[in-house]
Design a protein around this motif. Structure first.
Motif, mmCIF file in Angstrom:
data_model
loop_
_atom_site.group_PDB
_atom_site.id
_atom_site.type_symbol
_atom_site.label_atom_id
_atom_site.label_comp_id
_atom_site.label_asym_id
_atom_site.label_seq_id
_atom_site.Cartn_x
_atom_site.Cartn_y
_atom_site.Cartn_z
ATOM 1 N N ILE A 289 0.833 -1.200 0.000
ATOM 2 C CA ILE A 289 0.000 0.000 0.000
ATOM 3 C C ILE A 289 0.871 1.254 0.000
ATOM 4 O O ILE A 289 0.611 2.224 -0.730
ATOM 5 C CB ILE A 289 -0.949 0.004 1.211
ATOM 6 C CG1 ILE A 289 -1.915 -1.190 1.124
ATOM 7 C CG2 ILE A 289 -1.717 1.316 1.302
ATOM 8 C CD1 ILE A 289 -2.811 -1.180 -0.089
ATOM 9 N N VAL A 290 1.929 1.254 0.806
ATOM 10 C CA VAL A 290 2.850 2.392 0.843
ATOM 11 C C VAL A 290 3.483 2.610 -0.535
ATOM 12 O O VAL A 290 3.604 3.749 -1.007
ATOM 13 C CB VAL A 290 3.933 2.185 1.920
ATOM 14 C CG1 VAL A 290 5.016 3.260 1.821
ATOM 15 C CG2 VAL A 290 3.320 2.194 3.310
ATOM 16 N N ALA A 291 3.888 1.517 -1.179
ATOM 17 C CA ALA A 291 4.522 1.633 -2.497
ATOM 18 C C ALA A 291 3.567 2.250 -3.508
ATOM 19 O O ALA A 291 3.941 3.158 -4.267
ATOM 20 C CB ALA A 291 4.987 0.257 -2.970
ATOM 21 N N ALA A 292 2.326 1.765 -3.531
ATOM 22 C CA ALA A 292 1.349 2.324 -4.468
ATOM 23 C C ALA A 292 1.073 3.780 -4.151
ATOM 24 O O ALA A 292 0.970 4.622 -5.059
ATOM 25 C CB ALA A 292 0.056 1.512 -4.414
ATOM 26 N N ASP A 293 0.972 4.098 -2.873
ATOM 27 C CA ASP A 293 0.715 5.474 -2.452
ATOM 28 C C ASP A 293 1.832 6.405 -2.935
ATOM 29 O O ASP A 293 1.579 7.533 -3.375
ATOM 30 C CB ASP A 293 0.591 5.524 -0.935
ATOM 31 C CG ASP A 293 -0.128 6.769 -0.445
ATOM 32 O OD1 ASP A 293 -1.140 7.151 -1.063
ATOM 33 O OD2 ASP A 293 0.317 7.349 0.557
ATOM 34 N N CYS A 294 3.070 5.929 -2.868
ATOM 35 C CA CYS A 294 4.215 6.733 -3.330
ATOM 36 C C CYS A 294 4.148 6.995 -4.831
ATOM 37 O O CYS A 294 4.473 8.095 -5.293
ATOM 38 C CB CYS A 294 5.518 6.031 -2.984
ATOM 39 S SG CYS A 294 5.936 6.046 -1.230
ATOM 40 N N SER A 295 3.736 5.997 -5.594
ATOM 41 C CA SER A 295 3.612 6.193 -7.035
ATOM 42 C C SER A 295 2.564 7.246 -7.356
ATOM 43 O O SER A 295 2.751 8.081 -8.249
ATOM 44 C CB SER A 295 3.264 4.867 -7.718
ATOM 45 O OG SER A 295 4.337 3.945 -7.613
ATOM 46 N N PHE A 296 1.464 7.220 -6.615
ATOM 47 C CA PHE A 296 0.435 8.238 -6.846
ATOM 48 C C PHE A 296 0.893 9.607 -6.362
ATOM 49 O O PHE A 296 0.483 10.630 -6.915
ATOM 50 C CB PHE A 296 -0.889 7.815 -6.216
ATOM 51 C CG PHE A 296 -1.634 6.817 -7.057
ATOM 52 C CD1 PHE A 296 -2.378 7.236 -8.147
ATOM 53 C CD2 PHE A 296 -1.555 5.463 -6.787
ATOM 54 C CE1 PHE A 296 -3.041 6.325 -8.952
ATOM 55 C CE2 PHE A 296 -2.223 4.529 -7.577
ATOM 56 C CZ PHE A 296 -2.966 4.971 -8.669
ATOM 57 N N ASP A 297 1.751 9.638 -5.335
ATOM 58 C CA ASP A 297 2.364 10.915 -4.953
ATOM 59 C C ASP A 297 3.055 11.544 -6.150
ATOM 60 O O ASP A 297 2.941 12.744 -6.406
ATOM 61 C CB ASP A 297 3.399 10.711 -3.837
ATOM 62 C CG ASP A 297 2.780 10.490 -2.469
ATOM 63 O OD1 ASP A 297 1.587 10.809 -2.295
ATOM 64 O OD2 ASP A 297 3.492 9.988 -1.576
ATOM 65 N N MET A 298 3.789 10.713 -6.888
ATOM 66 C CA MET A 298 4.556 11.220 -8.018
ATOM 67 C C MET A 298 3.658 11.673 -9.166
ATOM 68 O O MET A 298 3.964 12.647 -9.864
ATOM 69 C CB MET A 298 5.552 10.168 -8.493
ATOM 70 C CG MET A 298 6.597 9.811 -7.439
ATOM 71 S SD MET A 298 7.883 8.703 -8.047
ATOM 72 C CE MET A 298 8.858 9.808 -9.056
ATOM 73 N N LEU A 299 2.541 10.967 -9.359
ATOM 74 C CA LEU A 299 1.601 11.402 -10.390
ATOM 75 C C LEU A 299 0.933 12.710 -10.003
ATOM 76 O O LEU A 299 0.768 13.616 -10.817
ATOM 77 C CB LEU A 299 0.526 10.325 -10.616
ATOM 78 C CG LEU A 299 0.946 9.027 -11.297
ATOM 79 C CD1 LEU A 299 -0.265 8.127 -11.480
ATOM 80 C CD2 LEU A 299 1.620 9.279 -12.636
#
Length: 464
Positions: A289-299
């Motif tokens: 979940i943290v990893a996916a959240d970080c990717s959306f941070d970048m988007l």
């Protein structure tokens, strides 16, 4: 298990049959998939090359270190509803401009979960003939397994024919006492073609004016690449309110794991109660979940739009959008390879681009795709030739694609350079010319007689 048992004999015979037909699958050599592989990646779904992003890696490690929960998830979402999971769903509902969102462990699980339970008795499902296997599996275990219909890939005339026939044959559809679900992919994973979403929603509204025709769009291969902030092609076209459900995955362009279905509250509540692929499995770990959240941070904050991790020879693109660079490479590849095949008199029966790439991309309204099939009846020898030149592009054959549609599936990435693409083009053309001259004819014969595991070190087709 006894090697002479009936079970062993049956399994061995089935595998031997696949060997004889050259369709046996094996896992690829792990060394070709690692981040430090010497091969140029023309194979993975890491379209934005975020898996190589030092900024994303650092952001993930920092966020992981600060997270209150990291290991495991505790069980099914219905047993343990982690705060991180709920927070990500709220964030994604807002990001994708939907009423609500529901996480699944994978895109496969999401499609199976949706199509196995949402269509009700008396409903029908219509799908593009190239739809993903997960949709088929969901339908097979649903109440409508005997009421499923396909239409020719991206053919609006054939879709109209199917929809009109169903409306006439099934009175309940005309009176809106039953529903029709239409399943398409916004970007098809094997052909790199786009569903004509605007035309589809208009046709559904025309043929089913009582609003009982529902569109479900799999955005797995378009998430992060198309639309504002990478929200996909539905958002790109402003169709969010005309689509019942959208599937977005995290494991392709976003370099994470998992998937989300964005839909309305009623559908979400129903999935929570009836989607077996959600109910009866341990949910994504907190680290996922943290990893996916970080990717959306970048988007969301635009970090992912800056090409800050690409090789030095294209450092001039530092402020360009990743997706723009990716699609420019895609256009360049098609527009450069096509005339070379013609000028070198390479017959289409040996190597060709598909029909939707026959026109010059840079001078047409065609939307570029990072997925480009190089059609050839000899995909394994071509893939092996490229592999020897330190390029990893996979052969794809039946049953993953229709018979007679064998290809080497090229996937381009924001981390590829123009020189990488030039090298790939030269490799394809060189292989074709050598094959035509017969210089490699004997070797091709040897390769086709040799074990595929020896030829390609286990690099075989897969549904990616």
């Amino acid at each position: 298990m006894d090697a002479k048992s009936a079970l062993a004999s049956s399994l061995q015979a089935a595998l031997a049959s696949r060997d004889e037909r050259w369709i046996r699958r094996r896992l690829p050599d792990p060394s070709t998939s690692s981040s430090n592989s010497p091969l140029i990646d023309f194979n993975s779904n890491d379209y934005l090359s975020l898996s190589d992003s030092s900024k994303l890696r650092s952001h993930f490690l920092n966020k992981l270190a600060a997270a209150p929960d990291v290991l495991g998830s505790g069980g099914s979402r219905l047993l343990v509803n982690g705060r991180a999971h709920a927070a990500l769903e709220d964030r994604l509902a807002e990001f994708f401009r939907a009423d609500t969102a529901l996480l699944f462990n994978s895109g496969f699980d999401a499609n199976v979960g949706f199509f196995s339970c949402v269509p009700q008795a008396g409903d029908v499902v219509v799908y593009d003939e190239y739809i993903h296997a997960s949709v088929h599996d969901g339908i097979r275990s649903s109440r409508v397994r005997e009421a499923q219909y396909s239409f020719s890939h991206n053919s609006m005339p054939d879709l109209r024919r199917v929809l009109c026939r169903l409306r006439e044959d099934k009175p309940a559809l005309r009176t809106a006492q039953s529903s029709l679900f239409l399943s398409v992919e916004s970007l098809y994973s094997m052909d790199g073609t786009f569903a004509p979403l605007q035309e589809i929603v208009d046709m559904l509204d025309e043929i089913f004016p009582m609003k009982n025709g529902y569109l479900v769009v799999d955005e797995a291969h378009s998430t992060g690449i198309y639309g504002p902030q990478g929200r996909g092609r539905v958002a790109m076209l402003g169709l969010e309110n005309r689509v019942l459900a959208r599937l977005h995955t995290f494991g392709k362009a976003l370099a994470a794991t998992g998937a989300v279905v964005v839909t309305n509250t009623l559908i979400r509540d129903y999935l929570l109660n009836y989607a077996r692929s959600l109910i009866y499995t341990t949910s994504l770990s907190y680290a996922n979940i943290v990893a996916a959240d970080c990717s959306f941070d970048m988007l969301i904050d635009g970090t992912a739009q800056h090409v800050t991790f690409l090789p030095a020879d294209i450092s001039k693109l530092m402020m360009a959008q990743l997706s723009n660079h990716l699609l420019e490479l895609s256009t360049y590849f098609a527009d450069t390879l096509r005339p070379l095949l013609t000028s070198q008199n390479i017959p289409a029966t040996l190597v060709s681009l598909p029909s939707h790439l026959q026109l010059r991309q840079s001078s047409s309204s065609h939307l570029a795709s990072p997925i480009i099939p190089v059609l050839t009846p000899h995909p394994r020898p071509l893939s092996a030739y490229l592999l020897a030149l330190s390029m990893n592009a996979r052969p794809i054959t039946w049953p993953t694609v229709p018979k007679g549609k064998d290809r080497v599936r090229v996937c381009l990435h924001a981390g590829n350079t123009k020189s990488d693409v030039d090298r790939l083009i030269k490799g394809v053309v060189a292989w074709a010319l050598e094959t035509m001259r017969g210089d490699v004819g004997e070797e091709v014969g040897k390769r086709e007689r040799r074990s595929r595991q020896d030829v390609l070190n286990g690099i075989l087709e897969s549904k990616l």
